[in-house]
Design a protein around this motif. Structure first.
Motif, mmCIF file in Angstrom:
data_model
loop_
_atom_site.group_PDB
_atom_site.id
_atom_site.type_symbol
_atom_site.label_atom_id
_atom_site.label_comp_id
_atom_site.label_asym_id
_atom_site.label_seq_id
_atom_site.Cartn_x
_atom_site.Cartn_y
_atom_site.Cartn_z
ATOM 1 N N PRO A 185 0.837 -1.210 0.000
ATOM 2 C CA PRO A 185 0.000 0.000 0.000
ATOM 3 C C PRO A 185 0.869 1.257 0.000
ATOM 4 N N ARG A 186 0.491 2.222 -0.811
ATOM 5 C CA ARG A 186 1.260 3.456 -0.925
ATOM 6 C C ARG A 186 0.364 4.645 -0.608
ATOM 7 N N PHE A 187 0.939 5.606 0.112
ATOM 8 C CA PHE A 187 0.209 6.798 0.529
ATOM 9 C C PHE A 187 1.076 8.024 0.265
ATOM 10 N N ALA A 188 0.441 9.180 0.158
ATOM 11 C CA ALA A 188 1.174 10.428 -0.036
ATOM 12 C C ALA A 188 0.594 11.504 0.867
ATOM 13 N N ILE A 189 1.466 12.191 1.582
ATOM 14 C CA ILE A 189 1.087 13.335 2.406
ATOM 15 C C ILE A 189 1.676 14.575 1.741
ATOM 16 N N LEU A 190 0.823 15.460 1.271
ATOM 17 C CA LEU A 190 1.248 16.678 0.582
ATOM 18 C C LEU A 190 1.080 17.847 1.552
ATOM 19 N N PRO B 275 1.884 6.315 -12.573
ATOM 20 C CA PRO B 275 1.611 4.914 -12.930
ATOM 21 C C PRO B 275 1.540 3.993 -11.718
ATOM 22 N N LEU B 276 2.204 4.379 -10.629
ATOM 23 C CA LEU B 276 2.052 3.601 -9.396
ATOM 24 C C LEU B 276 0.654 3.811 -8.825
ATOM 25 N N ARG B 277 0.162 2.821 -8.087
ATOM 26 C CA ARG B 277 -1.103 2.992 -7.383
ATOM 27 C C ARG B 277 -0.832 3.638 -6.030
ATOM 28 N N VAL B 278 -1.223 4.903 -5.878
ATOM 29 C CA VAL B 278 -1.172 5.575 -4.588
ATOM 30 C C VAL B 278 -2.592 5.532 -4.028
ATOM 31 N N GLN B 279 -2.770 4.722 -2.989
ATOM 32 C CA GLN B 279 -4.117 4.456 -2.490
ATOM 33 C C GLN B 279 -4.781 5.671 -1.860
ATOM 34 N N GLN B 280 -4.002 6.549 -1.233
ATOM 35 C CA GLN B 280 -4.591 7.690 -0.543
ATOM 36 C C GLN B 280 -3.646 8.878 -0.591
ATOM 37 N N CYS B 281 -4.161 9.996 -1.076
ATOM 38 C CA CYS B 281 -3.448 11.263 -1.013
ATOM 39 C C CYS B 281 -4.065 12.116 0.091
ATOM 40 N N VAL B 282 -3.225 12.627 0.971
ATOM 41 C CA VAL B 282 -3.670 13.470 2.076
ATOM 42 C C VAL B 282 -3.052 14.848 1.899
#
Length: 256
Positions: A33-38, A75-82
């Protein structure tokens, strides 16, 4: 959760209708699982602008929207961007999303008094996630290439950490009481974002008290785990001054 504002847009991670459900399920099980915090807490003081720099227009769209798109459409699946914003900026972002018909799935979380506190709030939103890899990225770095995002995630998944960085172009000198002396720039790196970490590692690091030496996420984590550097990109600039915005516009025009 207090201080969290939700945008309930259609999820970008729905299965492909043309793909066999069993195959899709097996792929999901294999993926980390991949996530991103911006993090976007700027006020725009150094820009001399009337509004925060994350909301400034960059070729017809807010800077922050460009950044969000880089992670939502990789192209990667980032499941959740915050997206982490000051609470008083929620309404402005909501208006901009409506104006630009934003359909990119993301959550918006209230930031803190410092960048450290803002990242910690973003992590708190992911509290129900048991594992994965999380990227922390400056909301005003809208030109990060997909290749850098992918390399950071891949390296963090293999080694626990990954920080984008580039070699300085200019000569560098260190100040001393006697004057200054040259540093070997081949041994120096200019740190960028994204900075990616194994999720539980970053959580453990952010349970420690905040220190003045914490200038980025790598400095928060480095006492717990070695920091892996990956090649960044000189185009991945952080918009801080009016000149940065002009350069970002030129780069975007040359790539579209």
């Amino acid at each position: 959760m207090t201080g969290v504002f939700y945008f309930r847009y259609p999820t970008s991670s729905m299965p492909d209708d043309n793909q066999d459900p069993k195959t899709q399920s097996n792929q999901d099980l294999r993926e980390t699982p991949r996530f991103a915090i911006l993090v976007a807490g700027g006020s725009g003081t150094r820009m001399g602008a009337a509004k925060p720099k994350q909301f400034l227009d960059l070729l017809g769209e807010p800077v922050l929207l460009h950044t969000l798109r880089r992670f939502s459409e990789t192209p990667l699946r980032v499941q959740q961007c915050v997206v982490v914003l000051p609470a008083e900026q929620f309404s402005t972002w909501h208006q901009l999303c409506a104006e630009h018909r934003v359909q990119l799935p993301h959550a918006v979380v209230a930031g803190g008094a410092t960048r450290w506190a803002s990242v910690r709030n973003g992590l708190a939103y992911l509290a129900d996630q048991s594992s994965g890899t999380v990227a922390v990225h400056d909301g005003v770095r809208p030109l990060v290439p997909a290749s850098v995002i992918e390399e950071c995630f891949a390296t963090a998944e293999a080694h626990g950490t990954a920080v984008a960085a580039v070699v300085p172009k200019d000569s560098v000198r260190n100040l001393s009481q006697q004057g200054s002396y040259a540093l070997d720039r081949a041994r120096l790196r200019l740190v960028q974002t994204p900075q990616c970490f194994e999720l539980e590692l970053l959580r453990r690091a952010y349970q420690l008290p905040e220190l003045p030496t914490f200038t980025d996420d790598a400095s928060v984590v480095e006492d717990l785990h070695p920091i892996q550097l990956v090649s960044g990109d000189y185009r991945n600039l952080k918009i801080t001054t009016p000149e940065d915005l002009l350069l970002a516009e030129a780069i975007l025009r040359s790539t579209t």
